[in-house]
Each structure stands twice: as C-alpha cells, then as structure tokens.
Write a protein that holds these residues in place. Structure first.
Motif, PDB file in Angstrom:
ATOM      1  N   PHE A 107       0.814  -1.222   0.000  1.00  0.00           N
ATOM      2  CA  PHE A 107       0.000   0.000   0.000  1.00  0.00           C
ATOM      3  C   PHE A 107       0.844   1.267   0.000  1.00  0.00           C
ATOM      4  CE2 PHE A 107       0.269  -1.321   4.521  1.00  0.00           C
ATOM      5  CZ  PHE A 107       0.926  -0.213   5.053  1.00  0.00           C
ATOM      6  N   SER A 108       2.188   1.151   0.028  1.00  0.00           N
ATOM      7  CA  SER A 108       3.014   2.349   0.089  1.00  0.00           C
ATOM      8  C   SER A 108       4.386   2.092  -0.510  1.00  0.00           C
ATOM      9  CB  SER A 108       3.168   2.813   1.547  1.00  0.00           C
ATOM     10  OG  SER A 108       4.066   3.890   1.653  1.00  0.00           O
ATOM     11  N   PHE A 109       4.905   3.101  -1.236  1.00  0.00           N
ATOM     12  CA  PHE A 109       6.236   3.038  -1.827  1.00  0.00           C
ATOM     13  C   PHE A 109       6.867   4.422  -1.694  1.00  0.00           C
ATOM     14  CE2 PHE A 109       8.695   3.027  -6.092  1.00  0.00           C
ATOM     15  CZ  PHE A 109       9.874   2.669  -5.448  1.00  0.00           C
ATOM     16  N   GLY A 110       8.120   4.457  -1.238  1.00  0.00           N
ATOM     17  CA  GLY A 110       8.785   5.742  -1.088  1.00  0.00           C
ATOM     18  C   GLY A 110      10.243   5.602  -0.727  1.00  0.00           C
ATOM     19  N   PHE A 111      10.826   6.694  -0.190  1.00  0.00           N
ATOM     20  CA  PHE A 111      12.248   6.711   0.131  1.00  0.00           C
ATOM     21  C   PHE A 111      12.489   7.813   1.151  1.00  0.00           C
ATOM     22  CE2 PHE A 111      11.352   9.146  -3.683  1.00  0.00           C
ATOM     23  CZ  PHE A 111      11.928  10.384  -3.419  1.00  0.00           C
ATOM     24  N   TYR A 112      13.698   7.886   1.683  1.00  0.00           N
ATOM     25  CA  TYR A 112      14.030   8.949   2.630  1.00  0.00           C
ATOM     26  C   TYR A 112      15.517   9.270   2.543  1.00  0.00           C
ATOM     27  CZ  TYR A 112      15.291   4.861   5.525  1.00  0.00           C
ATOM     28  OH  TYR A 112      15.818   3.682   6.000  1.00  0.00           O
ATOM     29  N   THR A 113      15.855  10.440   3.033  1.00  0.00           N
ATOM     30  CA  THR A 113      17.243  10.911   2.997  1.00  0.00           C
ATOM     31  C   THR A 113      18.033  10.292   4.149  1.00  0.00           C
ATOM     32  OG1 THR A 113      16.652  12.830   4.328  1.00  0.00           O
ATOM     33  CG2 THR A 113      16.600  13.098   1.924  1.00  0.00           C
ATOM     34  N   ALA A 130       3.087   8.280  -8.761  1.00  0.00           N
ATOM     35  CA  ALA A 130       3.526   9.611  -8.347  1.00  0.00           C
ATOM     36  C   ALA A 130       4.292  10.284  -9.470  1.00  0.00           C
ATOM     37  CB  ALA A 130       4.404   9.527  -7.100  1.00  0.00           C
ATOM     38  N   ASP A 131       4.031  11.585  -9.651  1.00  0.00           N
ATOM     39  CA  ASP A 131       4.778  12.439 -10.583  1.00  0.00           C
ATOM     40  C   ASP A 131       4.954  13.777  -9.876  1.00  0.00           C
ATOM     41  OD1 ASP A 131       5.938  13.839 -12.598  1.00  0.00           O
ATOM     42  OD2 ASP A 131       4.255  13.697 -14.006  1.00  0.00           O
ATOM     43  N   VAL A 132       6.020  13.886  -9.103  1.00  0.00           N
ATOM     44  CA  VAL A 132       6.246  15.043  -8.245  1.00  0.00           C
ATOM     45  C   VAL A 132       7.307  15.946  -8.885  1.00  0.00           C
ATOM     46  CG1 VAL A 132       7.006  15.820  -5.979  1.00  0.00           C
ATOM     47  CG2 VAL A 132       5.626  13.730  -6.194  1.00  0.00           C
ATOM     48  N   GLN A 133       6.926  17.190  -9.192  1.00  0.00           N
ATOM     49  CA  GLN A 133       7.833  18.123  -9.847  1.00  0.00           C
ATOM     50  C   GLN A 133       8.476  19.103  -8.876  1.00  0.00           C
ATOM     51  OE1 GLN A 133       5.894  19.912 -13.255  1.00  0.00           O
ATOM     52  NE2 GLN A 133       4.938  17.967 -13.849  1.00  0.00           N
ATOM     53  N   GLU A 134       7.939  19.167  -7.656  1.00  0.00           N
ATOM     54  CA  GLU A 134       8.540  19.981  -6.604  1.00  0.00           C
ATOM     55  C   GLU A 134       8.432  19.221  -5.286  1.00  0.00           C
ATOM     56  OE1 GLU A 134       6.908  23.850  -6.288  1.00  0.00           O
ATOM     57  OE2 GLU A 134       7.563  24.512  -8.263  1.00  0.00           O
ATOM     58  N   ASN A 135       9.537  18.780  -4.757  1.00  0.00           N
ATOM     59  CA  ASN A 135       9.530  18.024  -3.504  1.00  0.00           C
ATOM     60  C   ASN A 135      10.380  18.735  -2.457  1.00  0.00           C
ATOM     61  OD1 ASN A 135       9.198  15.742  -1.683  1.00  0.00           O
ATOM     62  ND2 ASN A 135      11.342  15.290  -2.147  1.00  0.00           N
ATOM     63  N   PRO A 190      11.941  15.243   3.208  1.00  0.00           N
ATOM     64  CA  PRO A 190      13.032  14.269   3.299  1.00  0.00           C
ATOM     65  C   PRO A 190      12.530  12.827   3.375  1.00  0.00           C
ATOM     66  CG  PRO A 190      12.709  15.348   5.403  1.00  0.00           C
ATOM     67  CD  PRO A 190      11.819  16.053   4.436  1.00  0.00           C
ATOM     68  N   VAL A 191      11.306  12.657   3.861  1.00  0.00           N
ATOM     69  CA  VAL A 191      10.696  11.325   3.934  1.00  0.00           C
ATOM     70  C   VAL A 191       9.508  11.296   2.984  1.00  0.00           C
ATOM     71  CG1 VAL A 191       9.567   9.608   5.371  1.00  0.00           C
ATOM     72  CG2 VAL A 191      11.423  11.006   6.321  1.00  0.00           C
ATOM     73  N   VAL A 192       9.595  10.444   1.969  1.00  0.00           N
ATOM     74  CA  VAL A 192       8.565  10.359   0.932  1.00  0.00           C
ATOM     75  C   VAL A 192       7.870   9.006   1.036  1.00  0.00           C
ATOM     76  CG1 VAL A 192       8.150  10.218  -1.546  1.00  0.00           C
ATOM     77  CG2 VAL A 192       9.765  11.906  -0.640  1.00  0.00           C
ATOM     78  N   ARG A 193       6.551   9.035   1.207  1.00  0.00           N
ATOM     79  CA  ARG A 193       5.760   7.800   1.206  1.00  0.00           C
ATOM     80  C   ARG A 193       4.476   8.055   0.439  1.00  0.00           C
ATOM     81  NH1 ARG A 193       6.091   5.350   7.415  1.00  0.00           N
ATOM     82  NH2 ARG A 193       8.351   4.900   7.388  1.00  0.00           N
ATOM     83  N   ASP A 252      17.614   5.306   1.728  1.00  0.00           N
ATOM     84  CA  ASP A 252      17.016   3.988   1.552  1.00  0.00           C
ATOM     85  C   ASP A 252      15.652   4.139   0.901  1.00  0.00           C
ATOM     86  OD1 ASP A 252      18.158   1.551   1.930  1.00  0.00           O
ATOM     87  OD2 ASP A 252      17.265   1.140   3.862  1.00  0.00           O
ATOM     88  N   PHE A 253      15.248   3.088   0.193  1.00  0.00           N
ATOM     89  CA  PHE A 253      13.883   2.984  -0.317  1.00  0.00           C
ATOM     90  C   PHE A 253      13.077   2.125   0.644  1.00  0.00           C
ATOM     91  CE2 PHE A 253      16.018   4.318  -4.145  1.00  0.00           C
ATOM     92  CZ  PHE A 253      15.065   5.076  -4.805  1.00  0.00           C
TER      93      PHE A 253
END
Length: 673
Positions: free
Chosen positions: A133-139, A175-180, A183-186, A235-236
C-alpha cells in the motif's frame, strides 16, 4: 483375445492394490517436515517463507504494516547482468546499489557530479507479488554534502514512482512530483499485489532552473566544476500487509543413497485466515499448494563448459566455471565443434566460459505441477531429488501451512528400462518422430528393452498410458523377436496393461514389443510406460525414452498429431532458433516464428498458443488480423502472467481462424537459460 480378457479379476485387484498400499516393506516413505527432515536446514531458495512460527512446518510470512517489505527478503541480486544460475521469481533483485534496500540510511549512495541526474532509474523486483500500500524513500539520517549542507535536508527535487503486479513492462504510475521538499517520501495507494517498483529521478523546473538552463548549453557544464547534484537517498521503502500471492520454497538437491522409483507425493496442510490479528483454521480459504519435482542420477543438473584452444567445448567443474573462467566479450560467430554454430562475444580460447547446458541425459526437467496430495508426478527413477513448493493465496489475509510432505519410494526393478514408439506402417519416420492424424485410429509399435542386474528383482508386466481406449493387437518377445501369448491383458479407458508370459530378470533380458491401436487427441502425446512387478508391492518403474533397436528410429515415446487438411493453409513455418534462451544476452532472447499463409479469403485472427508437454496451455499471443503472405510472430519465453517459463520443451500451436474452423499447426521448441 477373449481368453486373455476373461479371467482378470485377480490381475485387476493387483493393479489396484499396487497403487493404494504403502504398508509393504518394499515401499518406504521419504519425509520432509513434521518428524522428517527439517525445512530450514534443507532449503536452497526461501522467498517469504516462515520456517519458525510453527515447528516442523512452513507457511508464508505475514507482512506487517509497520515493517518494510525489503527487510523480509534476503539474498538480493543485481538486476543486470543476471547472475549465474538466476531463475526468475526465485531471488529479489535491484537495479542499483544493494545499499538502497538494506534498511540503513547511513549506507547511502553519496551524491556525485557528472552527467545530468535526469532519468536516473532504480528498479526493484520482490521476486513474488506482495500486498503493498506504500512506496517511497528517505534521505540519510546523518552526514553532510561536500558543500556543507546536511544530507538529512538534501531532498530529491523531482521524481516519478511506478509499480507493477506481474510484468515489469506494464507499469502504473503512482507519483509524478515536480517539486519536492520532504526528506521522507511515502506515497500510499489502495492495497494491491505488487512485485516490481521503479523510481525515476527528474529535474524540477522550479527548484533546478539554473541546472536546466545550463544543460541547454552543455549536459556536463553545470557539474564540471565538481558540484554534486541535489538529492541523496538513504534507503527505499515498500510497506504492505498480508500474505504474498505465492511464497517459494525450493529444496537443495538430496542424495537418496541409491537409485529408487517414486510413487505418490502426499502432504498434510492446514488452511488459515488472520482474524482479529490471530490465525484461525479456515477450510474455505482460497489457498493451494503447488509441488514440482525433478530427479537425477548425479549431484549436478547443469553442465559447465570451457573453450579449448581449438574453439571446441569441454565440460569443467562448477567451481572452475564460476571462480576462474571469464565471460566472453566482442562478437564472433564460430563452429561449436558439435555440428552447430555459436554467436560469441570474444574469440574462443581456454579461460573463457563456453556456456551452461542442462544435463537432460542424467536429469529430468521439472515435473508438471500437482495441486492435490496423493498424486504421482511421473518421475523418472533417480538417486537424487529436488523439490519446488509454492504456497499460493488468492486473499491478502489467508494462507496455507504445510505441516509435512512425504514421498513413496522403493528400489528399482531394473537398472534401466527404455522404450520407443512409432507407427506400425512407418517405424523409421523421416523427421524422427511419429506423426499421426488427430482423432484417427492408428496402429503403433511399442518396443521396450530392460537392463536387469543380479541385484534387481525384475518385472513381469507393462502398463502403457494411451489417453483413450486402446485395442491390443499382439505381443512379441525375445532376441530375435517372436510373437507370444500374453498371460493377461487389460484394456482400460486410457491405458493398456499386459502381463508377460515370462518374468524379465538378470537371466532373461529380452526385447519386448507391444502392438496396439489407439487414437491421439492432443497435439503431442507421450505414451508413458511402466514396468510392473505383480509378485511384490514395489512401485512401478517408468519406461524412459531411448534407442531400443534399429527397427524403430524415433528414440522417443512421444508422437505428434495434426490435421493434414487444415495444415495446408499454413506453409513454410520456420523458427529463428530451435532453443530460445531469454537471459538478456542478446542471443536468442526472442523467438521469431515465420510462416506463409495461403488461400485465405480475407484477413483472419491469428494467435500462438504455447503448450507444455502435458497439453496445458501456458501462454497465448494474439497476432491480430493477418492475410495471405509472409507473416511473423515473436515470443519472449514468458507465460500468461508475464513470468519466464522453466527450462524444457514446449509446443507452439499456431492457430488461424478459417471460415468455419480453426486452422492449426504444431511445432516443438526448447527453452533454456
């Protein structure tokens, strides 16, 4: 004939009992799990398999929603190039550094200067579809960039995220993010089965305007001064909850100590469902167990080759192939020294890998899967055994626990039993295989030769699986062959059993010939045979395809069937290769089927069906509407779900819709890695 078929009650009783009893000393049970061998100590592949929760049993891992799916997976491999021995669906992969899935943000990939980061891609393969249910990454949680800024705040300015359930070529953007600025993306979405996930770095037109402007001048200029681009990923993460669509368990290769015959495969299992956080028995749970097996007579199913200084190939040990030899590079066409040609990427010489081949002389291919306990798999006799088990679930919260699995074994009746079949009127077909008219009664000659040693018990009966009602004609035995009267003959709805007038043993190794009539209803049919011992409860011994005598020139128990009137519409059918090898080395990765359609009054729908040797349709390719003339279809070795099929022989059925019927043409093709 009437005399042979009248007094058969005792023979029929023996045939029945020989399949249902295991109490006799001749049959032993080989067991894995329960009170038998430990699951955890004998696996070679375990994808999302829980070997701990229930002692003596295995079950799928239940994915918890607060733990990344990556942390449940081990033995990660690189996406490209595929490592030696890679099998699709048996190892998770990542196209990028393994540090991106290790759960440790301090082991990040350092930002780098150089080419534009736009389009940089990381792709992940979980090996099996998992409820996600979730896909993302973090710094990263600590550290600094070369410019002194904190890595924690070094966010990725723009990106795209994709997921796919079964096929890595069928992506769905999430997801199609043009401005992020996070630091934590989910990115969350409705829970669904996901096997593949992909991240693509993009340039932000607002946050990276200066870089984009500089790129219009030179793609290298903005980073030429050593300035690293923005965005560091520690990490993803992929989060989900529930049971994978399938969990995979493959055993190591077992050495059974002696060559044996195999009987029924049975297991004890419990269907379960998670209710209020606890597993409860659920007989209605949509779950299943799938078991495949292969047998051999030596420890290794693969043959590893090295080139000689003459350009021919010689077998070498697996250790030398993996640790010493090098992969080829460059592109050269050479003779392989065995009557064929190889397209290589460097000139052959000692020290260069010359490929891996499946040792089909000493090992069987993987069996047809069985989903029911108590079934036989038609395994060839062998001294080595390997199993592949899939625990399947069609519901996120339902799963099956496999408590134990056991297999009937007994000593072989003979050192070897080989056979071949041909049409009675064409014992030496030009193409080396019997070809018949589908649905037409055909007379066959079935030759059997046994090698029986003094240590073997021998046998006194034969069973032939005909698929339809057979008609026994006569029996011949001896060297030279002479017609004899069978002690008993039983004609059933799908087979023929003949009790021999004399027992074959070490002192009586004679040829056997059975002549019978039968119809063939499938594109390809194998007249599987078994040698039987009516004097004991030993398991039947399979008859293997082989060269029995010069009288028959097929060396196989398989026949091909087609309709000659329909096949006239399809001519000059050719394959680009007789063996497709979809291992991403650009050599025979795709199979091209070329043919000419004749006499079609209009464009017609054309499709290619791929069948396993047992007749199962494993894939269908729609070629669209085609007209008379030269046509082509391509196949990439995948099944209907998009997964690569196992190594083996397959039958390609080309179908063209005519005015009233479907025109069919059949041709075999091999698949190997």
């Amino acid at each position: 004939m009437d005399k042979l078929l009248t007094n058969r009650s005792a023979f029929l009783l023996w045939l029945t009992v020989s399949w249902i009893t295991t109490a006799e000393a001749d049959i032993a049970l080989w067991q894995l799990g329960g009170s038998g061998l430990e699951w955890a100590e004998h696996d070679s592949v375990a994808i999302l398999i829980d070997e701990i929760t229930t002692p003596g049993a295995i079950q799928p891992i239940y994915i918890q929603p607060d733990r990344s799916v990556f942390s449940y997976l081990t033995n990660w491999g690189s996406w490209t190039p595929r490592e030696l021995g890679y099998v699709d669906g048996e190892r998770p992969r990542v196209s990028g550094n393994l540090r991106l899935v290790d759960g440790d943000s301090t082991s990040y990939l350092a930002p780098s200067s150089g080419a534009s980061p736009d389009g940089r891609t990381f792709t992940f393969d979980l090996a099996v579809p998992v409820p996600v249910f979730s896909f993302g990454f973090y710094t990263p949680s600590q550290g600094y960039r070369s410019d002194g800024n904190s890595l924690r705040e070094d966010v990725v300015p723009a990106y795209e995220l994709y997921i796919a359930a079964h096929n890595p070529n069928e992506w769905r953007q999430i997801a199609d993010v043009q401005e992020n600025f996070r630091p934590v993306v989910r990115h969350q979405f409705p829970r669904q089965y996901v096997r593949f996930a992909r991240y693509i770095r993009r340039l932000s037109r607002s946050l990276e305007a200066a870089q984009i402007e500089a790129l219009q001048i030179s793609s290298q200029e903005i980073w030429a001064k050593g300035q690293a681009y923005r965005g560091t990923i520690g990490d993803f993460e992929i989060f989900g909850e529930g049971v994978p669509l399938r969990a995979v368990y493959k055993t190591r290769i077992f050495d059974l100590g002696q060559k044996v015959n195999f009987g029924r495969f049975s297991w004890a299992a419990t269907p379960l469902r998670i209710v209020d956080g606890e597993p409860v028995e659920a007989p209605d749970a949509p779950v299943s167990i799938q078991v495949e097996a292969r047998t051999g007579i030596d420890p290794k199913p693969d043959i590893y080759y090295e080139f000689t200084d003459m350009g021919t190939r010689i077998p070498v040990s697996q250790q030398r192939y993996q640790d010493v030899l090098k992969n080829p590079s460059g592109a050269v066409n050479v003779n392989d020294g065995q009557g064929g040609a190889l397209t290589l990427t460097t000139r052959p010489k000692p020290g260069i890998r010359a490929g891996i081949e499946y040792d089909q002389d000493n090992w069987t291919f993987w069996s047809v899967p069985t989903f029911e306990s108590g079934q036989t798999l038609g395994l060839r006799s062998g001294s080595h055994l390997q199993l592949k088990i899939l625990l399947n679930s069609e519901e996120f919260d339902a799963f099956v626990r496999l408590d134990s699995l056991w297999i009937e074994t007994s000593p072989t009746l003979a050192t070897s039993v080989i056979g071949e079949v041909a049409r009675l009127d064409d014992p030496q077909p030009l193409r080396g295989v019997a070809e018949v008219e589908m649905g037409a009664t055909t007379e066959f000659v079935y030759d059997v030769k046994a090698e029986v040693s003094a240590a073997d018990t021998g046998f006194d009966a034969l069973r032939i699986r005909t698929g339809g009602p057979p008609a026994f004609k006569h029996l011949e035995m001896g060297i030279p062959l002479r017609q004899v009267e069978a002690s008993e003959v039983v004609e059933s709805a799908d087979g023929l059993t003949i009790r021999l007038p004399e027992r074959l043993n070490a002192g009586r190794n004679e040829l056997i010939r059975v002549v019978f009539a039968a119809e063939v209803f499938d594109f390809a049919w194998t007249f599987d045979g078994q040698a039987l011992d009516s004097q004991s409860q030993s398991l039947p011994q399979p008859v293997q395809s082989g060269d029995v005598s010069s009288d028959i020139a097929t060396n196989t128990l398989r026949v091909l069937a087609s309709s000659t009137t329909q096949a006239e519409k399809i001519r000059d059918l050719r394959l680009s290769t007789s063996v497709i090898t979809p291992n991403d080395d650009d050599v025979n990765d795709l199979l091209e089927i070329e043919y000419v359609l004749l006499g079609l009054p209009r464009t017609v729908a054309t499709r290619l069906n791929i069948h396993a040797l047992d007749g199962r349709k494993v894939a269908t390719l729609a070629a669209g509407s085609q007209k008379s003339g030269l046509q082509r279809i391509r196949w990439d070795g995948r099944d209907a779900s998009g997964a690569l099929l196992p190594t083996g022989l397959y039958l390609l059925g080309l179908e063209v819709e005519g005015e009233a019927t479907v025109i069919k043409r059949l041709i075999p093709v091999g698949l190997a890695y």
